[in-house]
Design a protein around this motif. Sequence first.
Motif, mmCIF file in Angstrom:
data_model
loop_
_atom_site.group_PDB
_atom_site.id
_atom_site.type_symbol
_atom_site.label_atom_id
_atom_site.label_comp_id
_atom_site.label_asym_id
_atom_site.label_seq_id
_atom_site.Cartn_x
_atom_site.Cartn_y
_atom_site.Cartn_z
ATOM 1 N N SER A 45 1.380 -11.121 0.705
ATOM 2 C CA SER A 45 0.071 -10.795 1.275
ATOM 3 C C SER A 45 -0.990 -11.042 0.209
ATOM 4 C CB SER A 45 0.045 -9.329 1.709
ATOM 5 O OG SER A 45 0.039 -8.483 0.571
ATOM 6 N N PRO A 46 -2.282 -11.048 0.575
ATOM 7 C CA PRO A 46 -3.339 -11.260 -0.436
ATOM 8 C C PRO A 46 -3.263 -10.281 -1.592
ATOM 9 C CG PRO A 46 -4.261 -11.425 1.769
ATOM 10 C CD PRO A 46 -2.844 -10.970 1.931
ATOM 11 N N ALA A 47 -2.944 -9.009 -1.297
ATOM 12 C CA ALA A 47 -2.911 -7.981 -2.345
ATOM 13 C C ALA A 47 -1.675 -8.079 -3.230
ATOM 14 C CB ALA A 47 -2.991 -6.593 -1.718
ATOM 15 N N GLU A 48 -0.663 -8.833 -2.782
ATOM 16 C CA GLU A 48 0.586 -8.932 -3.549
ATOM 17 C C GLU A 48 0.607 -10.127 -4.498
ATOM 18 O OE1 GLU A 48 3.700 -6.912 -0.343
ATOM 19 O OE2 GLU A 48 3.202 -9.043 -0.199
ATOM 20 N N ILE A 49 -0.395 -10.990 -4.394
ATOM 21 C CA ILE A 49 -0.458 -12.156 -5.271
ATOM 22 C C ILE A 49 -0.686 -11.709 -6.713
ATOM 23 C CG2 ILE A 49 -1.823 -14.210 -5.862
ATOM 24 C CD1 ILE A 49 -0.313 -14.760 -3.392
ATOM 25 N N THR A 50 0.109 -12.255 -7.638
ATOM 26 C CA THR A 50 -0.031 -11.927 -9.058
ATOM 27 C C THR A 50 -0.542 -13.140 -9.832
ATOM 28 O OG1 THR A 50 2.212 -12.643 -9.608
ATOM 29 C CG2 THR A 50 1.921 -10.350 -8.865
ATOM 30 N N SER A 51 -0.860 -12.922 -11.102
ATOM 31 C CA SER A 51 -1.293 -14.029 -11.960
ATOM 32 C C SER A 51 -0.210 -15.102 -12.042
ATOM 33 C CB SER A 51 -1.628 -13.517 -13.358
ATOM 34 O OG SER A 51 -2.740 -12.643 -13.318
ATOM 35 N N LYS A 52 1.052 -14.666 -12.110
ATOM 36 C CA LYS A 52 2.160 -15.621 -12.164
ATOM 37 C C LYS A 52 2.212 -16.453 -10.885
ATOM 38 C CE LYS A 52 7.167 -15.966 -12.786
ATOM 39 N NZ LYS A 52 8.453 -15.226 -12.943
ATOM 40 N N ASP A 53 1.976 -15.807 -9.746
ATOM 41 C CA ASP A 53 1.951 -16.537 -8.470
ATOM 42 C C ASP A 53 0.846 -17.589 -8.479
ATOM 43 O OD1 ASP A 53 4.056 -15.064 -7.286
ATOM 44 O OD2 ASP A 53 2.660 -13.451 -6.756
ATOM 45 N N LEU A 54 -0.302 -17.229 -9.017
ATOM 46 C CA LEU A 54 -1.423 -18.171 -9.050
ATOM 47 C C LEU A 54 -1.135 -19.352 -9.975
ATOM 48 C CD1 LEU A 54 -4.584 -15.864 -8.982
ATOM 49 C CD2 LEU A 54 -3.695 -17.328 -7.159
ATOM 50 N N GLN A 55 -0.437 -19.089 -11.079
ATOM 51 C CA GLN A 55 -0.042 -20.192 -11.959
ATOM 52 C C GLN A 55 0.880 -21.155 -11.210
ATOM 53 O OE1 GLN A 55 -1.252 -20.884 -14.773
ATOM 54 N NE2 GLN A 55 -1.863 -19.051 -15.894
ATOM 55 N N GLU A 56 1.805 -20.591 -10.439
ATOM 56 C CA GLU A 56 2.705 -21.433 -9.641
ATOM 57 C C GLU A 56 1.927 -22.172 -8.546
ATOM 58 O OE1 GLU A 56 5.848 -19.009 -8.145
ATOM 59 O OE2 GLU A 56 6.659 -18.519 -10.132
ATOM 60 N N PHE A 57 0.929 -21.489 -7.984
ATOM 61 C CA PHE A 57 0.087 -22.126 -6.962
ATOM 62 C C PHE A 57 -0.658 -23.325 -7.541
ATOM 63 C CE2 PHE A 57 -4.314 -22.336 -5.299
ATOM 64 C CZ PHE A 57 -4.046 -22.823 -4.025
ATOM 65 N N LEU A 58 -1.204 -23.178 -8.758
ATOM 66 C CA LEU A 58 -1.926 -24.286 -9.384
ATOM 67 C C LEU A 58 -0.994 -25.459 -9.659
ATOM 68 C CD1 LEU A 58 -4.245 -22.346 -11.869
ATOM 69 C CD2 LEU A 58 -4.894 -23.465 -9.741
ATOM 70 N N ALA A 59 0.232 -25.157 -10.063
ATOM 71 C CA ALA A 59 1.223 -26.223 -10.264
ATOM 72 C C ALA A 59 1.569 -26.885 -8.927
ATOM 73 C CB ALA A 59 2.481 -25.644 -10.915
ATOM 74 N N TRP A 60 1.580 -26.077 -7.871
ATOM 75 C CA TRP A 60 1.890 -26.571 -6.513
ATOM 76 C C TRP A 60 0.830 -27.547 -6.022
ATOM 77 C CZ3 TRP A 60 -0.299 -24.998 -1.556
ATOM 78 C CH2 TRP A 60 0.458 -25.407 -0.446
ATOM 79 N N ILE A 61 -0.442 -27.170 -6.161
ATOM 80 C CA ILE A 61 -1.504 -28.078 -5.691
ATOM 81 C C ILE A 61 -1.633 -29.286 -6.605
ATOM 82 C CG2 ILE A 61 -2.801 -26.268 -4.489
ATOM 83 C CD1 ILE A 61 -4.776 -26.237 -6.804
#
Length: 297
Positions: A45-61
């Motif tokens: 969920s939006p509230a469960e996103i962590t900094s690590k998740d965002l790093q993985e998201f940036l690698a994903w895009i």
Amino acid sequence: MDWKTAINDFKNYLQLERAMSINTVDAYLNDLTKLQQFADPRSLSPAEITSKDLQEFLAWINGFGLSAYSQARILSGIKTFYLFMSLEHGLLENPTALIEAPRLGRKMPDVLNIKEIDRLIDAIDLSMPEGMRNKTMLEVLYGCGLRVSELVGLKVSNLFLDVEFIKVEGKGSKERLVPIGTQAIKHLCIYLNEVRVHQKIKSGYEDFVFLNRRGASLTRVMVFIIIRDLANKIGLKKKISPHTFRHSFATHLVEGGADLRAVQEMLGHESITTTEIYTHVDRDYLQSVITQYHPRS
């Protein structure tokens, strides 16, 4: 809170509290939708996103081949979302706090020189019904440095040609007064008094300056097409758009010695750093200075 609720609340926040334009809001929501597409398969969920998740998201895009500029813009939209979540929904930890955007070089905008602008305007066929309208549009674009959205939204009631000013509605529905030169005034008067006055205008569009053949306001896409076709007609190799005239307006003013704060005001930039990109100096001019003044030249 689920993604649908969070995105809808964020949309209302951008529209009502930040007073952003429809296009800007859509851009933010598109950025957030990409994060949702990443999060859904992971049941985040939006509230469960962590900094690590965002790093993985940036690698994903990054894997989609997006430019550094596109990635930085997406991250900026997500940072705005989590700032909203912190302020409005009491999110205790902002996962974007320690995330850095990709490093960007300063991208110089494409600029037309005066001869190229004259060639484009001279290529307009004034024997065609839309000829004078198109010529007037380009004179106003270059003469006032407007965004294309400001051009197509220009109102007759906001023309103060006797004092050489027009009022435009910029980003976030913010209004500003912009000085207008004699060439643009001359062509506006010809278009309004000799062309537009004879046109049948669709109900609700009486106050729009630039009209299409059906008597409604022009679209931004139509202005793009008009300029693209003129560039093809004269064999111009540069890739240009309506925004190129805005860049050219600002560049020519700054190179001519105009005060940067005045240019900022005319362009409607919130920050002077946005305007500073126009302080780049023409390389040919620098070369001529070396040739003329350096003792070893």
